[in-house]
Design an enzyme around this catalytic site. Structure first.
Site, short mmCIF file in Angstrom:
data_model
loop_
_atom_site.label_atom_id
_atom_site.label_comp_id
_atom_site.label_asym_id
_atom_site.label_seq_id
_atom_site.Cartn_x
_atom_site.Cartn_y
_atom_site.Cartn_z
N SER A 64 -17.76 19.37 26.39
CA SER A 64 -16.26 19.20 26.05
C SER A 64 -15.81 20.66 26.74
CB SER A 64 -16.14 19.09 24.66
OG SER A 64 -14.76 19.08 24.08
N ASP A 277 -9.02 19.29 28.23
CA ASP A 277 -10.51 20.01 28.17
C ASP A 277 -11.36 19.39 29.14
OD1 ASP A 277 -11.15 17.85 26.70
OD2 ASP A 277 -12.06 18.42 25.20
N ASP A 279 -14.02 17.46 29.12
CA ASP A 279 -14.27 15.99 29.22
C ASP A 279 -13.23 15.23 28.97
OD1 ASP A 279 -14.13 16.64 26.42
OD2 ASP A 279 -15.58 15.25 25.96
N ASP A 281 -11.00 14.75 26.61
CA ASP A 281 -10.38 13.93 25.43
C ASP A 281 -9.56 14.45 24.68
OD1 ASP A 281 -12.26 15.91 24.61
OD2 ASP A 281 -13.34 14.32 23.28
N ARG A 496 -12.97 27.57 6.18
CA ARG A 496 -14.09 26.37 6.24
C ARG A 496 -15.09 26.84 7.17
NH1 ARG A 496 -13.15 23.93 11.28
NH2 ARG A 496 -14.67 22.36 10.82
N GLY A 499 -18.30 23.43 12.12
CA GLY A 499 -19.31 22.09 12.45
C GLY A 499 -19.79 22.30 13.69
C1 16G Z 1 -15.46 19.01 17.29
C2 16G Z 1 -14.65 17.79 16.84
C3 16G Z 1 -13.27 18.35 17.16
C4 16G Z 1 -13.05 19.34 16.10
C5 16G Z 1 -14.23 20.57 16.24
C6 16G Z 1 -13.95 21.37 15.20
C7 16G Z 1 -14.89 15.48 17.72
C8 16G Z 1 -15.26 14.63 18.78
N1 16G Z 1 -15.04 16.91 18.05
O1 16G Z 1 -15.56 19.31 18.74
O2 16G Z 1 -12.58 17.12 16.68
O3 16G Z 1 -11.94 19.90 16.11
O4 16G Z 1 -15.23 20.04 16.46
O5 16G Z 1 -14.77 22.46 15.51
O6 16G Z 1 -15.15 15.23 16.71
P1 16G Z 1 -15.40 23.40 14.26
O7 16G Z 1 -15.80 22.65 13.18
O8 16G Z 1 -16.29 24.45 15.16
O9 16G Z 1 -13.99 24.02 13.84
ZN ZN Z 2 -13.59 17.31 24.54
#
Ligand code: 16G
Ligand code: ZN
Length: 528
Positions: A64, A277, A279, A281, A496, A499
């Site tokens: 991405s 971006d 890819d 999406d 937070r 992820g």
């Molecule tokens: C991932 C998620 C995106 C989210 C980002 C947050 C998908 C396909 N992609 O790229 O939606 O905004 O994580 O990242 O779900 P973070 O947890 O590092 O803040």
């Molecule tokens: Zn993307």
């Protein structure tokens, strides 16, 4: 499938000393760490397909908006959704198996656990973005698919949403839910047919699209060939040959995070600009006003635009008892939430990550979901689609609105957020409303906000509740944040764990720019 074949094939992709985790967007990291992971994801895709009775599963190789040296891999479920979350743990376990034998053993354990019928021929399709590392990773994937007898097909470089689209088309072919022709051409035709009808006899100037030097560039060029000349699309940052340029000083993440123009774009006042971006999406829009001040039109602005336009079409078609809801995350600007609620529409907040938003959007006849960063789409439930297509208009005006509404359902990629489809959607709405970007922007004024990241020893000690808007751990921290927030006007802040990176994110918004910045700094200081 023989044990020897799987073990021998796996032997070509030894696992590095590293712990892997299937996160919010699959596995994502430095590309050189990924061959074993991709190989094993191939095995998982085969199992998932057999578990789903031989339906087609997708494997997308992309990182991405990440830098060029990264790559990643994720699975697509039969209707084009992200992999069901309870399977992520099996992906994680397979990726972390310490030997080829352990890989094989875990694979057969899963077969037994799910009582998988070995006569079913698994089917997997795959694609990748334009990174230098992608071909080698595709090879690792193919080796896995061949080792376990998968019927597979590669689509080369595609946008993530294109692969989601094709997966859904393949699995619904010949049914009453048939989604479209399972080819790239079918994708372009579906979107462009709807767009051309919605834009018949309309024209709305031009839009410049920054493609982050990723796969969106060539694909948008392809799509453009099918579009009528109602708008002029200028494509920039579409160099996919120079690998180092991917997502560099360009793209949706650059624009959204820095709230600034890509250096390569010299913006004309009140003209429309958009960035994708790597890819394709995600999409954000922006413009500069008469004083050359930059204004971002992010995912929240797109969500409110789409929800109000669809709401009007439903109303003008004479369709009643139809629920529209807007799904957001904690990052949604407070002003956007207030604006949507003022329009009488319900809003829901979910944790970050498309799968959470997507799931929540399914609760409505029409669920509009967008992350502020530009990831999002609109879902119509199967029963809502049936009602729309069976509805009898009672006047010419209702007939027109209904025709537009039907075309909107075709224009939107309902499998996942799709920058190309979202681009056309926004262009259609602005043309129908006859809006310049400043008029769109004027729906509500964003509260100034600031996003920071903090390096911490262990992000896993940060635990959240209430859709990530509150911390439950470490004990006492939330009370300290609340006390700080209480000192500012119209303020909100949350912390937070990311992820996707080993950091903790801090978001703050407040009535003024300096207050938002100060609040973010103060909250960040609590994490030391
Ligand atoms: C991932 C998620 C995106 C989210 C980002 C947050 C998908 C396909 N992609 O790229 O939606 O905004 O994580 O990242 O779900 P973070 O947890 O590092 O803040
Ligand atoms: Zn993307």
């Amino acid at each position: 499938m023989s044990q020897e074949a799987v073990i021998a094939a796996s032997g070509a992709y030894p696992k590095p000393a590293q712990t892997f985790q299937y996160g919010t967007a699959g596995f994502r990291m430095k590309a050189e760490l990924l061959p074993s992971v991709v190989f094993r994801v191939g095995l998982l895709a085969a199992l998932r397909s057999r578990y789903k009775g031989g339906q087609v599963i997708g494997v997308m190789i992309t990182a991405s908006h990440n830098p060029p040296a990264d790559n990643g891999v994720k699975l697509i479920d039969p209707l084009g959704e992200m992999l069901e979350s309870n399977w992520e743990a099996y992906g994680t376990a397979l990726a972390n198996a310490e030997s080829d034998q352990a890989v094989y053993d875990y694979y057969t354990q899963l077969e037994q656990k799910f009582n998988i019928n070995k006569d079913i021929v698994p089917q997997v399709i795959y694609g990748s973005d334009t990174r230098e590392s992608s071909p080698a990773l595709v090879q690792a994937l193919k080796d896995a698919l061949d080792a376990v007898g998968v019927k597979s097909q590669g689509f080369g470089a595609v946008t993530t949403p294109q692969l989601h689209y094709i997966v859904r088309c393949l699995n619904t072919q010949g049914t009453e839910d048939a989604y479209g022709e399972p080819t790239l051409e079918g994708y372009y035709k579906k979107l462009s047919t709807a767009f051309n009808q919605l834009m018949a006899n309309k024209s709305n100037g031009s839009v410049t699209v920054d493609c982050a030097n990723g796969v969106g560039g060539p694909k948008l060029r392809e799509l453009q060939k099918y579009l009528n000349d109602s708008i002029e699309i200028t494509i920039t940052n579409d160099d996919t040959e120079t690998f180092s340029k991917l997502n560099s000083e360009s793209g949706a993440d650059y624009v959204k995070t820095g709230q600034r123009l890509p250096p390569s774009v010299s913006a004309k006042p009140l003209a429309r600009y958009a960035s994708l971006d790597g890819d394709a999406d995600r999409i954000v829009y922006y413009y500069v006003d008469k004083n050359s001040v930059f204004h971002l039109l992010d995912g929240d602005k797109i969500a409110t635009l789409a929800a109000s336009f669809i709401g009007d079409l439903i109303h003008h078609s004479g369709i009643t008892d139809f629920s529209i809801g807007v799904v957001q995350t904690a990052y949604a600007n407070g002003s956007s939430t207030a604006y949507i609620e003022k329009q009488g529409l319900p809003t829901v907040c979910t944790p970050t990550g498309v799968k959470h938003l997507h799931h929540a959007a399914l609760a409505y006849d029409c669920g509009v979901y967008f992350e502020a960063n530009g990831h999002g789409t609109v879902l119509f439930s199967p029963s809502a689609l049936k009602r729309i297509f069976a509805h009898e208009p009672k006047s010419p005006a209702q007939d027109t609105a209904l025709t537009h509404l039907k075309n909107i359902t075709e224009l939107i990629n309902q499998t996942v957020g799709d920058a190309l489809s979202d681009l056309l959607l926004v262009e259609v709405i602005l043309a129908h409303k006859d809006w310049t970007p400043d008029l769109w922007d004027a729906c509500y004024a964003d509260l100034p906000n600031k996003l920071e990241k903090a390096e911490v020893e262990d992000r896993n000690v940060y635990k959240t509740t209430d859709a990530e808007r509150k911390l439950t751990h470490p004990a006492g921290l939330q009370e300290q944040i609340d006390a700080l927030v209480g000192k500012y006007e119209q303020a909100r802040s949350f912390v937070r764990p990311s992820g996707t990176e080993n950091v903790v994110r801090v978001y703050a918004e407040a009535a003024t720019r300096s207050e938002a910045d100060e609040l973010a700094q103060k909250v960040k200081a609590l994490l030391k």
